[in-house]
Design an enzyme around this catalytic site. Structure first.
Site, PDB file in Angstrom:
ATOM      1  N   LYS A  11      17.108  39.039  35.356  1.00 42.46           N
ATOM      2  CA  LYS A  11      16.724  37.943  34.466  1.00 42.46           C
ATOM      3  C   LYS A  11      16.648  38.368  32.992  1.00 42.46           C
ATOM      4  CE  LYS A  11      14.106  35.435  38.012  1.00 42.46           C
ATOM      5  NZ  LYS A  11      12.844  34.714  38.305  1.00 42.46           N
ATOM      6  N   PHE A  59       6.199  24.315  36.417  1.00 43.12           N
ATOM      7  CA  PHE A  59       6.809  25.373  35.605  1.00 43.12           C
ATOM      8  C   PHE A  59       8.327  25.243  35.474  1.00 43.12           C
ATOM      9  CE2 PHE A  59       6.247  27.031  39.966  1.00 43.12           C
ATOM     10  CZ  PHE A  59       7.555  27.326  40.306  1.00 43.12           C
ATOM     11  N   ARG A  87      14.402  41.452  49.009  1.00 38.75           N
ATOM     12  CA  ARG A  87      13.076  40.898  48.689  1.00 38.75           C
ATOM     13  C   ARG A  87      12.003  41.991  48.735  1.00 38.75           C
ATOM     14  NH1 ARG A  87      13.087  35.586  48.045  1.00 38.75           N
ATOM     15  NH2 ARG A  87      10.929  35.211  48.621  1.00 38.75           N
ATOM     16  N   ASN A 114       9.814  37.618  35.579  1.00 38.36           N
ATOM     17  CA  ASN A 114       9.605  38.613  36.642  1.00 38.36           C
ATOM     18  C   ASN A 114      10.858  39.407  36.997  1.00 38.36           C
ATOM     19  OD1 ASN A 114      10.905  36.576  37.956  1.00 38.36           O
ATOM     20  ND2 ASN A 114       9.436  36.352  39.624  1.00 38.36           N
ATOM     21  N   HIS A 117      15.652  37.791  40.558  1.00 45.36           N
ATOM     22  CA  HIS A 117      15.616  36.730  41.570  1.00 45.36           C
ATOM     23  C   HIS A 117      16.391  37.221  42.777  1.00 45.36           C
ATOM     24  CE1 HIS A 117      16.186  32.867  43.585  1.00 45.36           C
ATOM     25  NE2 HIS A 117      17.434  33.268  43.768  1.00 45.36           N
TER      26      HIS A 117
HETATM   27  P1  CMP Z   1      12.346  33.287  41.524  1.00 44.96           P
HETATM   28  O1  CMP Z   1      12.340  34.198  42.699  1.00 44.96           O
HETATM   29  O2  CMP Z   1      13.518  33.379  40.613  1.00 44.96           O
HETATM   30  O3  CMP Z   1      12.211  31.787  42.034  1.00 44.96           O
HETATM   31  C1  CMP Z   1      11.577  30.775  41.309  1.00 44.96           C
HETATM   32  C2  CMP Z   1      10.938  31.278  40.071  1.00 44.96           C
HETATM   33  O4  CMP Z   1       9.974  30.436  39.494  1.00 44.96           O
HETATM   34  C3  CMP Z   1      10.166  32.543  40.376  1.00 44.96           C
HETATM   35  O5  CMP Z   1      11.039  33.592  40.670  1.00 44.96           O
HETATM   36  C4  CMP Z   1       9.338  32.713  39.128  1.00 44.96           C
HETATM   37  O6  CMP Z   1      10.036  33.383  38.105  1.00 44.96           O
HETATM   38  C5  CMP Z   1       9.132  31.271  38.719  1.00 44.96           C
HETATM   39  N1  CMP Z   1       7.737  30.899  38.940  1.00 44.96           N
HETATM   40  C6  CMP Z   1       7.073  30.854  40.097  1.00 44.96           C
HETATM   41  N2  CMP Z   1       5.792  30.489  39.894  1.00 44.96           N
HETATM   42  C7  CMP Z   1       5.651  30.330  38.548  1.00 44.96           C
HETATM   43  C8  CMP Z   1       4.574  29.970  37.716  1.00 44.96           C
HETATM   44  N3  CMP Z   1       3.374  29.702  38.223  1.00 44.96           N
HETATM   45  N4  CMP Z   1       4.797  29.894  36.384  1.00 44.96           N
HETATM   46  C9  CMP Z   1       6.037  30.158  35.875  1.00 44.96           C
HETATM   47  N5  CMP Z   1       7.095  30.499  36.632  1.00 44.96           N
HETATM   48  C10 CMP Z   1       6.905  30.591  37.954  1.00 44.96           C
END
Ligand code: CMP
Length: 140
Positions: A11, A59, A87, A114, A117
């Site tokens: 990301k 979000f 994962r 984070n 993905h």
């Molecule tokens: P990802 O595995 O890419 O799938 C969905 C994404 O939404 C997740 O990783 C996070 O980056 C994002 N996400 C999940 N929960 C939150 C949150 N509470 N606030 C902002 N982003 C979120």
């Protein structure tokens, strides 16, 4: 266990900090093979289609904005039980809960930013891979 393919995204928070190689090392050390990879800059609309399943979440807008804020590296990983293995290597969505040594524990900045993905199931992996890659680009 069966050989699987899964979609991985490095990301914007990670590409901005030049972490692509370090993240790829962790994937390869876990036995995952990178059988396709490209660096692209998503539009907000393209990110929105990819994350459509989260469209009703509070979000969602922030997530799409973030995914379009800088380049990402999209990749297809192959290996035994690749979906679950990836994962495990990524760690929990929230880096505060991610196990030591995982990508998110070491590199992620927050639950939103984070670093990576990974597809969560065989059906979503197939859909997500086909969103970014043509069959001829997967070189296993
Ligand atoms: P990802 O595995 O890419 O799938 C969905 C994404 O939404 C997740 O990783 C996070 O980056 C994002 N996400 C999940 N929960 C939150 C949150 N509470 N606030 C902002 N982003 C979120």
């Amino acid at each position: 266990m069966a050989i699987e393919r899964t979609l991985s995204i490095i990301k914007p928070d990670a590409t901005k900090r030049n972490l692509t190689g370090k993240i790829n090392s962790k994937l390869e050390e876990a036995g995952l093979r990178i059988i396709a990879q490209k660096r692209i800059h998503l539009s907000k609309a393209q990110a929105g289609v990819f994350y459509e399943v989260h469209a009703e979440r509070p979000f969602y807008d922030e997530l799409c904005e973030f995914m379009a804020s800088a380049p990402v590296v999209v990749q297809v990983l192959e290996g035994e039980g690749a979906i679950l293995k990836n994962r495990e290597v990524m760690g929990a969505t929230n880096p505060a809960e991610a196990a030591p040594g995982t990508i998110r524990a070491e590199f992620a900045e927050s639950v939103g930013e984070n670093s990576v993905h990974g597809s969560d199931a065989p059906e979503t992996a197939a859909v997500e891979i086909s969103y970014f890659f043509a069959g001829l680009e997967l070189v296993g």
